[in-house]
Structure formats: C-alpha cells, structure tokens
Design a protein around this motif. Structure first.
Motif, PDB file in Angstrom:
ATOM      1  N   SER A   1       0.824  -1.212   0.000  1.00  0.00           N
ATOM      2  CA  SER A   1       0.000   0.000   0.000  1.00  0.00           C
ATOM      3  C   SER A   1       0.856   1.259   0.000  1.00  0.00           C
ATOM      4  O   SER A   1       0.338   2.359  -0.175  1.00  0.00           O
ATOM      5  CB  SER A   1      -0.928   0.011   1.214  1.00  0.00           C
ATOM      6  OG  SER A   1      -0.185  -0.015   2.416  1.00  0.00           O
ATOM      7  N   ARG A   2       2.161   1.090   0.209  1.00  0.00           N
ATOM      8  CA  ARG A   2       3.099   2.216   0.107  1.00  0.00           C
ATOM      9  C   ARG A   2       3.872   2.080  -1.205  1.00  0.00           C
ATOM     10  O   ARG A   2       4.251   0.973  -1.586  1.00  0.00           O
ATOM     11  CB  ARG A   2       4.079   2.236   1.275  1.00  0.00           C
ATOM     12  CG  ARG A   2       3.599   3.025   2.481  1.00  0.00           C
ATOM     13  CD  ARG A   2       2.324   2.490   3.033  1.00  0.00           C
ATOM     14  NE  ARG A   2       1.864   3.188   4.242  1.00  0.00           N
ATOM     15  CZ  ARG A   2       0.699   2.979   4.798  1.00  0.00           C
ATOM     16  NH1 ARG A   2      -0.153   2.102   4.274  1.00  0.00           N
ATOM     17  NH2 ARG A   2       0.343   3.631   5.882  1.00  0.00           N
ATOM     18  N   LYS A   3       4.094   3.200  -1.854  1.00  0.00           N
ATOM     19  CA  LYS A   3       4.773   3.162  -3.146  1.00  0.00           C
ATOM     20  C   LYS A   3       6.272   3.014  -2.926  1.00  0.00           C
ATOM     21  O   LYS A   3       6.958   3.976  -2.569  1.00  0.00           O
ATOM     22  CB  LYS A   3       4.468   4.422  -3.952  1.00  0.00           C
ATOM     23  CG  LYS A   3       4.937   4.340  -5.398  1.00  0.00           C
ATOM     24  CD  LYS A   3       4.450   5.527  -6.204  1.00  0.00           C
ATOM     25  CE  LYS A   3       4.849   5.379  -7.674  1.00  0.00           C
ATOM     26  NZ  LYS A   3       4.386   6.524  -8.490  1.00  0.00           N
ATOM     27  N   VAL A   4       6.769   1.805  -3.103  1.00  0.00           N
ATOM     28  CA  VAL A   4       8.188   1.495  -2.935  1.00  0.00           C
ATOM     29  C   VAL A   4       8.658   0.790  -4.197  1.00  0.00           C
ATOM     30  O   VAL A   4       8.077  -0.219  -4.595  1.00  0.00           O
ATOM     31  CB  VAL A   4       8.429   0.593  -1.704  1.00  0.00           C
ATOM     32  CG1 VAL A   4       9.905   0.233  -1.594  1.00  0.00           C
ATOM     33  CG2 VAL A   4       7.957   1.279  -0.436  1.00  0.00           C
ATOM     34  N   ASN A   5       9.704   1.313  -4.806  1.00  0.00           N
ATOM     35  CA  ASN A   5      10.236   0.720  -6.024  1.00  0.00           C
ATOM     36  C   ASN A   5      11.105  -0.483  -5.658  1.00  0.00           C
ATOM     37  O   ASN A   5      12.180  -0.319  -5.079  1.00  0.00           O
ATOM     38  CB  ASN A   5      11.074   1.752  -6.781  1.00  0.00           C
ATOM     39  CG  ASN A   5      11.497   1.237  -8.158  1.00  0.00           C
ATOM     40  OD1 ASN A   5      11.378   0.057  -8.451  1.00  0.00           O
ATOM     41  ND2 ASN A   5      11.990   2.145  -8.990  1.00  0.00           N
ATOM     42  N   PRO A   6      10.672  -1.710  -5.984  1.00  0.00           N
ATOM     43  CA  PRO A   6      11.450  -2.892  -5.589  1.00  0.00           C
ATOM     44  C   PRO A   6      12.774  -3.019  -6.328  1.00  0.00           C
ATOM     45  O   PRO A   6      13.606  -3.851  -5.961  1.00  0.00           O
ATOM     46  CB  PRO A   6      10.511  -4.060  -5.936  1.00  0.00           C
ATOM     47  CG  PRO A   6       9.635  -3.534  -7.002  1.00  0.00           C
ATOM     48  CD  PRO A   6       9.444  -2.072  -6.705  1.00  0.00           C
ATOM     49  N   LYS A   7      12.990  -2.190  -7.377  1.00  0.00           N
ATOM     50  CA  LYS A   7      14.248  -2.246  -8.119  1.00  0.00           C
ATOM     51  C   LYS A   7      15.331  -1.351  -7.527  1.00  0.00           C
ATOM     52  O   LYS A   7      16.456  -1.361  -8.003  1.00  0.00           O
ATOM     53  CB  LYS A   7      13.996  -1.867  -9.583  1.00  0.00           C
ATOM     54  CG  LYS A   7      13.088  -2.844 -10.314  1.00  0.00           C
ATOM     55  CD  LYS A   7      12.904  -2.440 -11.763  1.00  0.00           C
ATOM     56  CE  LYS A   7      11.989  -3.446 -12.474  1.00  0.00           C
ATOM     57  NZ  LYS A   7      11.787  -3.093 -13.891  1.00  0.00           N
ATOM     58  N   LYS A   8      14.961  -0.565  -6.505  1.00  0.00           N
ATOM     59  CA  LYS A   8      15.940   0.320  -5.866  1.00  0.00           C
ATOM     60  C   LYS A   8      16.248  -0.201  -4.467  1.00  0.00           C
ATOM     61  O   LYS A   8      15.387  -0.228  -3.601  1.00  0.00           O
ATOM     62  CB  LYS A   8      15.413   1.755  -5.819  1.00  0.00           C
ATOM     63  CG  LYS A   8      15.314   2.412  -7.197  1.00  0.00           C
ATOM     64  CD  LYS A   8      14.932   3.871  -7.084  1.00  0.00           C
ATOM     65  CE  LYS A   8      14.881   4.511  -8.474  1.00  0.00           C
ATOM     66  NZ  LYS A   8      16.215   4.596  -9.085  1.00  0.00           N
ATOM     67  N   GLN A   9      17.492  -0.592  -4.275  1.00  0.00           N
ATOM     68  CA  GLN A   9      17.890  -1.207  -3.026  1.00  0.00           C
ATOM     69  C   GLN A   9      17.660  -0.293  -1.832  1.00  0.00           C
ATOM     70  O   GLN A   9      17.183  -0.733  -0.774  1.00  0.00           O
ATOM     71  CB  GLN A   9      19.367  -1.590  -3.094  1.00  0.00           C
ATOM     72  CG  GLN A   9      19.891  -2.212  -1.815  1.00  0.00           C
ATOM     73  CD  GLN A   9      21.390  -2.373  -1.846  1.00  0.00           C
ATOM     74  OE1 GLN A   9      21.994  -2.324  -2.916  1.00  0.00           O
ATOM     75  NE2 GLN A   9      21.992  -2.554  -0.702  1.00  0.00           N
ATOM     76  N   SER A  10      17.977   0.993  -1.966  1.00  0.00           N
ATOM     77  CA  SER A  10      17.837   1.919  -0.837  1.00  0.00           C
ATOM     78  C   SER A  10      16.384   2.068  -0.422  1.00  0.00           C
ATOM     79  O   SER A  10      16.064   2.154   0.767  1.00  0.00           O
ATOM     80  CB  SER A  10      18.424   3.289  -1.199  1.00  0.00           C
ATOM     81  OG  SER A  10      17.773   3.816  -2.344  1.00  0.00           O
ATOM     82  N   ARG A  11      15.467   2.071  -1.422  1.00  0.00           N
ATOM     83  CA  ARG A  11      14.043   2.201  -1.115  1.00  0.00           C
ATOM     84  C   ARG A  11      13.543   0.955  -0.356  1.00  0.00           C
ATOM     85  O   ARG A  11      12.824   1.070   0.632  1.00  0.00           O
ATOM     86  CB  ARG A  11      13.227   2.352  -2.405  1.00  0.00           C
ATOM     87  CG  ARG A  11      13.583   3.560  -3.238  1.00  0.00           C
ATOM     88  CD  ARG A  11      13.205   4.848  -2.527  1.00  0.00           C
ATOM     89  NE  ARG A  11      13.284   5.970  -3.427  1.00  0.00           N
ATOM     90  CZ  ARG A  11      14.353   6.739  -3.578  1.00  0.00           C
ATOM     91  NH1 ARG A  11      15.436   6.481  -2.863  1.00  0.00           N
ATOM     92  NH2 ARG A  11      14.350   7.755  -4.401  1.00  0.00           N
ATOM     93  N   VAL A  12      13.925  -0.207  -0.844  1.00  0.00           N
ATOM     94  CA  VAL A  12      13.485  -1.448  -0.216  1.00  0.00           C
ATOM     95  C   VAL A  12      14.043  -1.568   1.189  1.00  0.00           C
ATOM     96  O   VAL A  12      13.327  -1.918   2.141  1.00  0.00           O
ATOM     97  CB  VAL A  12      13.907  -2.668  -1.072  1.00  0.00           C
ATOM     98  CG1 VAL A  12      13.583  -3.968  -0.353  1.00  0.00           C
ATOM     99  CG2 VAL A  12      13.210  -2.636  -2.430  1.00  0.00           C
ATOM    100  N   ARG A  13      15.327  -1.270   1.351  1.00  0.00           N
ATOM    101  CA  ARG A  13      15.954  -1.395   2.669  1.00  0.00           C
ATOM    102  C   ARG A  13      15.308  -0.453   3.680  1.00  0.00           C
ATOM    103  O   ARG A  13      15.062  -0.821   4.833  1.00  0.00           O
ATOM    104  CB  ARG A  13      17.457  -1.120   2.559  1.00  0.00           C
ATOM    105  CG  ARG A  13      18.224  -1.447   3.824  1.00  0.00           C
ATOM    106  CD  ARG A  13      19.726  -1.437   3.610  1.00  0.00           C
ATOM    107  NE  ARG A  13      20.205  -0.150   3.159  1.00  0.00           N
ATOM    108  CZ  ARG A  13      20.776   0.068   1.977  1.00  0.00           C
ATOM    109  NH1 ARG A  13      20.918  -0.921   1.113  1.00  0.00           N
ATOM    110  NH2 ARG A  13      21.199   1.272   1.628  1.00  0.00           N
ATOM    111  N   GLU A  14      15.022   0.767   3.249  1.00  0.00           N
ATOM    112  CA  GLU A  14      14.399   1.723   4.169  1.00  0.00           C
ATOM    113  C   GLU A  14      12.965   1.304   4.506  1.00  0.00           C
ATOM    114  O   GLU A  14      12.543   1.397   5.668  1.00  0.00           O
ATOM    115  CB  GLU A  14      14.394   3.123   3.564  1.00  0.00           C
ATOM    116  CG  GLU A  14      13.830   4.165   4.513  1.00  0.00           C
ATOM    117  CD  GLU A  14      13.932   5.570   3.977  1.00  0.00           C
ATOM    118  OE1 GLU A  14      14.433   6.440   4.702  1.00  0.00           O
ATOM    119  OE2 GLU A  14      13.514   5.799   2.823  1.00  0.00           O
TER     120      GLU A  14
END
Length: 561
Positions: free
Chosen positions: A310-323
């Motif tokens: 439900s939150r917009k997180v780009n799974p292709k960006k490591q920093s976004r996923v980790r955060e």
C-alpha cells in the motif's frame, strides 16, 4: 550494519538474464547480461517469472491500484542519495542510509496494525481466557515467545511483499504448477472460512451481550455480515482512512481490557514470574498448544505481504526497499507489542478470577462476561458490558481484515480481476452462509460452541504448513528476492520456528483425532487423508532442492537399463 532480518547494506547485485535466456526452471542458472544492458538499467531483482521486464503500471500494480498507494516523498526530505528518477541528491553520500525520520515512520505505519488484528481475534481471546482460567499465570512466558515467533513470520511476509513487489498468493500462482496452486488456494480459502466463522460468531456473541440477549446469535451474524459494505465504503476514502478505523478498533480493545485489568487487580508478582520463569505441566499442555497455535493464522501470512504494498516502494531500488523494511519492522514490532499487552490483560484477568475454581473448565466466549460479572460485581459500568465492547471490537476488526485477506487470496491465486464490491461479496458470502447455519444450530448451549471451536481450531492448524512452507521457500530464492533473500543463519532460525509450529499443531491434531476417531472406516479415511497431507507438505519443502531432480534421474537410469 545489517538491515532488518539480516540483509546486507552493501550487497553485490545478483546476475540477471536477458529476455532471450529466460530460465525455464528456478534451478537453471541465469546468464550474465551484457555491459551495455547493465549500463542502461541495473535491476536488483533478477529476471524470473515474478519480475520479467515489467514496464506497464497496470501490470506492476496488483495488490493496490496506482492511485490507492501512499506516496512516501523521499527526495523532498533531502536525505536520500537518489530520487525517484535515479538522479543523485547532492549533499548525501551515495549508498549511505538516510537518517531516521519520524515523519516517514508515520507514513509507513498502518499495515502492521492491520496484521496484528489476527493476534486479537475472538479465537485468540478465547484461547487467552481459557489459558488464564486453567493454567493461571504459568503460560505468560509462552504467550510472549509465541508472539515473538509470530513477529518473525510476519516480518518475512512483509519482506517478501516489499522486495519482490508481489504478494504471497501471486507468487504461489507464478511459482507452482497449476495443480499445486489450486490445492494451496483451496487450503487458504478453507483456513480463512474457518477463521471467519470464529470471528463472526465472536462478534455475534458480543452483540448478544450488549443487547442483553434480545438479539439471538444468528441475528448478530447477519449484522456482522454487513461489515463488508462498511469495508467497501471506507475503501473509497483511501488506505489511510481505513487504517485509522482499525487503529480506533484496536484502541477500543486496549482500553476495554486494560480497564478490566485495572478493576480486577491481578497479582503483579505472579505476572512477572509467569513472564520470566518457564513452567509447563501435563495438566496445561493443551492450553499451551492452543496459545502457540493461535499465533500463526494462515490467511494473515498472505495478508501482510499484500498490505505492505500500500506504500509506493520501487522494488528495483535497493535503498528504497531497505528503508521500507526498516520502517515496516519498527511498526510491526510496535503493533505486536500492543497486541501482546492486550492478550496479557485478558489472560491475567481470568487467571485472577477463575484459576483453581470449578468454573475454570466451563468458561468460553459466550459465558465469560457473565462469569466476570458474577465474580467482580456490576458497579456503575458492569464488567460484562466492558467485555462485550472489547469482544465486539475484536470481532468486527478481524472480520473486516478477513474480507480484505480474501480479496488478495482470490485475486492472487486465480488472477481474477473483479470489481471490489463483487470480490468482497463473494469472499464474505463464503464465510457468512456456513456461519449462519452454524449460529442456528449452535445457539443452544456454550458446550456446543466449544465443540465447534475445537473443530475450527483443528481446521486452521491443518492449513498452517500451506502458508509457512511457501513463504520460507520463496523468501529464500534469489530469483524472487534478489539481494534481499534471507541468509543461511536466518534460514536455520526460520525453518526451526516453522518446524516447531508444525510439530505443536501436529500434537493438537493427534490429540483431537485420538478422541474423535471411532470405527475402522472413519479411521482408514483419516489415515489416508493424513498420508496425502504429509506427502504434499514434503513436496512443497523439497520441490526446489536437488532431491526431485535426483529422484527423477535415478528412476530414468533404472528404466533405461
């Protein structure tokens, strides 16, 4: 520094395959892409059936539509090394972790609290009150560690959803053959219906209490069935509004049961001893199994992997996923700490009032409020109605999340794109129709409801491996998780926890069927069902190992001679 659940902060991106070398089997090694392809776009998620060059937003957004997602504006905070376009953000060291932000934590809060409602449903509350009445304070340590095990499983579910961009039901559809997918879907639906019956019956009992018996059980079931329309109404106002309603219901439970705790004054000394000193006896083994068995709800494992999207997180960006994983870990932990406190309130209240009494073995959801009222008195605000309010909040919140989970399970396994109101109606009808039948036939005595509850607990216990094994298998696969797959140590821990949960529930099944099986024919049918059940679980466990290939090659060699 390690990210939540042990993912490395500076991992090496895994090798991926170009479209021409798409792996036909998960065990087939991927080829290395050309330098030109890598320079154009580096994806942290290897190519697989789950993420094969997804370009269109319509295909990428599955659990939620693009406009429904909560946008976390990371670049505006000035603390990320890259923005959504992949451009560097000056003033921040590339590759560094952004500092903790209370604003971001607030935006990520919500999915964990919806997930925690499964730890507070009427079935769990009945397990709590029976554990307190029969075992006293002695099983509080087990309640605490069982909640910790549940947290670990739910964090893995969230990890799968964030890192893969797919929820568990979708991944099961993509990774398993059709026959296995249909079996898993059927088991998930059966588990959800069983849980929903308990939740709806719990709400109906609360309505009967609050109406002073004027509304029978079946009428309460019909009223509770209307919650799917409340759910659809709330969905129109956005995810955050829906989450706020659930937060209000959890707060209602917390206040109600905390008030009961304050009024009854359980022993603080016994409470601390129960938390810190493990005790288990043959007399309380069944309650202990019930405490642990209530922790893992199969449909909740599917649900959490979808809620985090439900939150917009780009799974292709490591920093976004980790955060995202960091903030989801914090909010899930906070949510389960609150749910543990609520379960502790219920257990200790009934331990104070009924441990060692003649009423201990006859207490259930329906008569618990009256027993409390007789024991501790009515007062200005009778404890009977406080119990009813808390039980109603638990039942209503859990039935609505059940409707939510049903949509994800049906849509994910079957890839059916229906209107939300129609999907919710189908999901709700699947549980409400048998529940009304149950309410009509079991409205007579509390003992009949207890028998029904035992059968429903067994029904859900049977389904637990069909959620746990696919979750642990998929979250370990590099083809799906990329750099966020769990490591060897975490595999050992999670599979140990899974094995423990499965063994505990197997004990419950054996104990139950040893009392219920009568006759050669019935015993033979149960034995055959158990054989098929164990065979399918073994298949799920060994499917992606070298064993199936070794077995097939061995058979071929023997027949080729």
């Amino acid at each position: 520094m390690l990210s939540p659940l042990g993912a490395s902060d500076t991992p090496t991106p895994p090798q991926t395959s170009p479209p021409s070398s798409f792996p036909l089997h998960p065990m087939q090694p991927a080829t290395v892409p050309s330098d030109e392809d890598q320079s154009e776009h580096i994806s942290l998620l290897p190519v697989s059936k789950s993420n094969f060059f997804v370009d269109s937003d319509e295909e990428e957004e599955r659990a939620y539509e693009p406009g429904e997602k909560v946008v976390i504006d990371l670049a505006r905070d000035g603390n990320h090394s890259d923005d959504e376009d992949g451009e560097e953000n000056p003033g921040v060291i590339p590759g560094s972790d952004p500092p903790f932000s209370w604003k971001k934590l607030w935006l990520f809060m919500g999915p964990g609290f919806l997930m925690s409602i499964a730890f507070l449903d009427p079935g769990n509350l009945e397990g709590d009150l029976q554990a307190g009445a029969i075992a006293g304070y002695s099983l509080l340590w087990l309640l605490m560690w069982a909640t910790a095990m549940g947290l670990l499983i739910q964090l893995l579910s969230a990890r799968l959803g964030v890192a893969s961009g797919r929820h568990l039901a979708e991944l099961c559809r993509e990774e398993y053959p059709n026959w296995a997918r249909l079996v898993l879907w059927s088991m998930a639906e059966i588990a959800m219906i069983g849980a929903d019956i308990q939740e709806v019956i719990g709400s109906a009992i609360a309505i009967k209490i609050l109406s002073r018996g004027f509304l029978p059980l079946w009428a309460g079931v019909v009223i509770t069935a209307m919650d799917c329309f409340i759910f659809l109404f709330l969905e129109n106002y956005g995810v955050r509004k829906l989450e706020a309603v659930f937060a209000l219901l959890i707060a209602t439970m917390a206040i109600s049961f905390a008030w009961m705790f304050h009024e009854t004054q359980p022993s603080q000394k016994e409470l601390l001893i129960g938390l810190l000193v493990p005790k288990l006896s043959s007399r309380t083994i069944r309650q202990a199994v019930g405490v642990v068995g209530c922790v893992i709800m199969p449909h909740n494992v599917f649900l959490h992997s979808a809620l985090v999207q439900s939150r917009k997180v780009n799974p292709k960006k490591q920093s976004r996923v980790r955060e995202a994983l960091k903030y989801y870990s914090i909010e899930s932990t906070l949510a389960l700490v609150i749910s543990f406190a609520i379960n502790l309130f219920v257990t200790t209240v009934f331990a104070k009032g009924f441990f060692g009494t003649d009423e201990a073995k006859s207490i259930g959801l329906e008569n618990a409020g009256q027993y409390l009222n007789d024991k501790f008195g009515g007062g200005t605000l009778p404890i009977l109605y406080i119990w009813g309010i808390g039980l109603l909040a638990a039942g209503q919140s859990s039935t609505i999340t059940g409707t939510y989970a049903g949509q994800f399970i049906m849509g994910g396994f079957l890839d059916i794109k229906l209107k939300k109101w129609l999907r919710a109606l189908i999901t709700r009808s699947a549980a409400i129709i048998p529940t009304i039948i149950v309410a009509i036939f079991f409205d007579a005595t509390n003992s009949e409801l207890d028998v029904l509850n035992e059968w429903l607990n067994v029904l859900q216990s049977v389904q637990i491996p069909f959620a746990l094994v696919p979750l642990l298998t998929l979250v370990s696969k590099e083809e799906i998780m990329g750099v966020f797959r769990i490591g060897s140590r975490m595999k050992v821990v999670t599979w140990t926890v899974a094995a423990l949960l499965i063994i505990i529930n197997a004990y419950l099944l054996l104990d139950f069927f040893s009392k219920e099986i009568n006759g050669l024919l019935f015993g033979s049918l149960i034995s055959l069902a158990i054989l098929l059940y164990v065979t399918f679980i073994v298949y799920l466990i060994v499917r992606d190992t070298y064993m199936p290939n070794w077995f097939i090659s061995t058979i071929r060699k023997r027949f080729s001679r």
